[in-house]
Design a protein around this motif. Structure first.
Motif, PDB file in Angstrom:
ATOM      1  N   UNK A 318     -14.985  16.180 -19.940  1.00 42.64           N
ATOM      2  CA  UNK A 318     -15.272  15.169 -18.984  1.00 42.64           C
ATOM      3  C   UNK A 318     -14.080  14.963 -18.194  1.00 42.64           C
ATOM      4  N   UNK A 319     -13.881  14.240 -17.417  1.00 42.57           N
ATOM      5  CA  UNK A 319     -12.773  14.235 -15.913  1.00 42.57           C
ATOM      6  C   UNK A 319     -13.146  13.125 -15.735  1.00 42.57           C
ATOM      7  N   UNK A 320     -12.103  12.734 -15.798  1.00 43.77           N
ATOM      8  CA  UNK A 320     -11.286  10.802 -15.538  1.00 43.77           C
ATOM      9  C   UNK A 320      -9.904  10.864 -14.325  1.00 43.77           C
ATOM     10  N   UNK A 321     -10.199  10.099 -13.642  1.00 40.92           N
ATOM     11  CA  UNK A 321      -9.093  10.012 -12.361  1.00 40.92           C
ATOM     12  C   UNK A 321      -8.469   8.260 -12.013  1.00 40.92           C
ATOM     13  N   UNK A 322      -7.190   8.384 -12.475  1.00 36.29           N
ATOM     14  CA  UNK A 322      -6.781   6.887 -12.100  1.00 36.29           C
ATOM     15  C   UNK A 322      -6.378   6.564 -10.780  1.00 36.29           C
ATOM     16  N   UNK A 323      -6.705   5.128 -10.237  1.00 40.18           N
ATOM     17  CA  UNK A 323      -6.330   5.422  -8.741  1.00 40.18           C
ATOM     18  C   UNK A 323      -5.332   4.132  -9.368  1.00 40.18           C
ATOM     19  N   UNK A 324      -4.531   3.302  -7.819  1.00 44.32           N
ATOM     20  CA  UNK A 324      -3.911   1.976  -7.737  1.00 44.32           C
ATOM     21  C   UNK A 324      -3.647   1.978  -6.652  1.00 44.32           C
ATOM     22  N   UNK A 325      -3.644   0.346  -6.334  1.00 40.07           N
ATOM     23  CA  UNK A 325      -2.826  -0.639  -4.511  1.00 40.07           C
ATOM     24  C   UNK A 325      -1.689  -0.295  -5.231  1.00 40.07           C
ATOM     25  N   UNK A 326      -0.695   0.342  -3.785  1.00 34.94           N
ATOM     26  CA  UNK A 326       0.583   0.153  -4.224  1.00 34.94           C
ATOM     27  C   UNK A 326       1.381  -0.546  -2.626  1.00 34.94           C
ATOM     28  N   UNK A 327       2.345  -1.400  -2.956  1.00 39.01           N
ATOM     29  CA  UNK A 327       2.932  -1.150  -2.279  1.00 39.01           C
ATOM     30  C   UNK A 327       5.385  -1.335  -2.271  1.00 39.01           C
ATOM     31  N   UNK A 328       5.319  -0.420  -1.213  1.00 38.12           N
ATOM     32  CA  UNK A 328       6.864  -0.626  -1.321  1.00 38.12           C
ATOM     33  C   UNK A 328       7.618   0.060  -0.223  1.00 38.12           C
ATOM     34  N   UNK A 329       8.017   0.179  -0.205  1.00 41.71           N
ATOM     35  CA  UNK A 329       9.301   0.795   0.857  1.00 41.71           C
ATOM     36  C   UNK A 329       8.865   1.157   2.102  1.00 41.71           C
ATOM     37  N   UNK A 330       7.947   2.634   1.712  1.00 41.74           N
ATOM     38  CA  UNK A 330       7.110   3.009   2.691  1.00 41.74           C
ATOM     39  C   UNK A 330       6.100   2.666   3.132  1.00 41.74           C
ATOM     40  N   UNK A 331       5.790   1.135   2.433  1.00 44.22           N
ATOM     41  CA  UNK A 331       4.020   0.327   3.033  1.00 44.22           C
ATOM     42  C   UNK A 331       3.288   0.348   2.282  1.00 44.22           C
TER      43      UNK A 331
END
Length: 371
Positions: A318-331
């Motif tokens: 099977x195939x799975x993808x991980x994602x997340x919202x980020x915030x930091x020095x680069x925006x």
């Protein structure tokens, strides 16, 4: 005319008594005849004595015959050949309890190749012990058996009383490649294997059908175990392999899907007990709304039982993808990882009314999931 005696006439004839030699002086008195009554009594007495002797001999011979050492053996085998298992066990003094499920009339009635006849070949006695050799007719073949007896006393102080010693029964031995405590059906009786997957059951001579009784989930090919004669002989071990039915395979696949879904539902980049994980997070950023998304579900096949369970093999990842919202020095933004393989290989460790249980074989931390 006058008759005269002229010397040679009638006067010269000697008297009749003299001619016969039965003169009064020498005649014997007539014998006295025995009366009929006493004579009949004597004859009857002699006849009675003869009958008593003959009858006593016949009675002794009959008594010895009915008290012969092979009589208890014949009674035991007569019951067995007639299918009266309980009566045979009682006659031989064979102890058994509720766990001996094959030692019943019902179980013996379902057995094949049982004892259908016999012949006694030899009887040997020595003091208070005796042995009887017999040939049992079982499945069209003669099977030798030796029975031991002990003299326990006498009848009328003359005839020996013989007690059959309980013969050693054979056993039906079964081993199952499958979960521990697997239910079996042996000669129509329910049995459960031990933790090690085996069962050993005392049995009278015969052939007994054996199969896994797994309901809608588990099955096995049927087999049979034959116990020949007596003497503690075990049957050739019956080895069964428990396999999943179509319904069992569907339940197994459902359990694998539940395991995958549990991993996908995690908000951790490295879900515990799962075969996939994301890494490389930048500690200078804050990650929120972390989630996994399943692109394609793995395809698996369920194979034979191994030491760990029914083997589950991933035929297509099977195939799975991980994602997340980020915030930091680069925006701010969205970080992703993958797609990555989802490997669902492992074992179905058990199955029952609540479904199957799956354990991953490739997860960093072992985990189990129910359907």
């Amino acid at each position: 005319m006058t008759d005269q005696d002229h010397g040679g006439g009638w006067g010269a004839v000697p008297p009749v008594d003299v001619i016969r030699g039965t003169t009064a002086a020498t005649a014997r008195p007539p014998r006295k005849r025995m009366r009929r009554g006493p004579l009949v009594a004597i004859v009857a007495g002699v006849a009675a004595l003869v009958l008593l002797v003959v009858g006593g001999g016949i009675g002794y011979a009959n008594g010895m015959s009915t008290h012969a050492a092979d009589r208890p053996v014949r009674a035991f085998l007569d019951d067995l050949a007639a299918g009266r298992a309980s009566a045979a066990l009682a006659a031989a003094g064979i102890e058994h309890d509720a766990s001996d499920v094959l030692l019943t009339d019902a179980a013996y009635a379902k057995a094949k190749r049982t004892v259908t006849g016999y012949r006694v070949a030899a009887v040997r006695t020595s003091g208070d012990s005796a042995s009887v050799t017999a040939y049992l007719r079982q499945g069209g073949q003669d099977v030798s058996a030796v029975f031991d007896l002990t003299r326990t006393g006498t009848d009328w102080g003359v005839f020996p009383v013989w007690q059959l010693q309980p013969p050693r029964l054979g056993t039906v031995d079964v081993s199952v490649r499958g979960p521990s405590r697997t239910p079996l059906r042996v000669a129509g009786k329910s049995v459960t294997t031990s933790k090690g997957g085996t069962a050993s059951l005392s049995a009278l001579p015969g052939t007994y059908d054996v199969a896994v009784r797994g309901g809608e989930w588990v099955r096995s090919d049927s087999a049979s175990a034959t116990v020949s004669g007596f003497g503690g002989t075990a049957s050739s071990p019956v080895a069964l392999t428990a396999s999943l039915t179509s319904a069992g395979e569907r339940a197994a696949t459902k359990a694998v899907d539940a395991w995958v879904d549990g991993c996908i539902a995690s908000h951790d980049p490295a879900p515990s007990g799962c075969s996939f994980y994301a890494y490389g997070e930048d500690p200078s950023y804050t990650y929120t709304n972390e989630r996994w998304t399943l692109g394609t579900r793995p395809v698996v096949s369920v194979g034979a039982w191994s030491s760990e369970g029914w083997l589950v093999t991933t035929t297509t990842y099977g195939r799975a993808t991980f994602s997340a919202d980020i915030s930091g020095p680069g925006g701010v933004g969205t970080a992703t990882a993958g797609p990555m393989n989802v490997n669902a290989s492992g074992y179905i460790t058990g199955i029952g009314a609540d479904g199957a249980t799956f354990r991953s074989a490739v997860a960093p931390v072992s985990s189990e999931s129910g359907s």
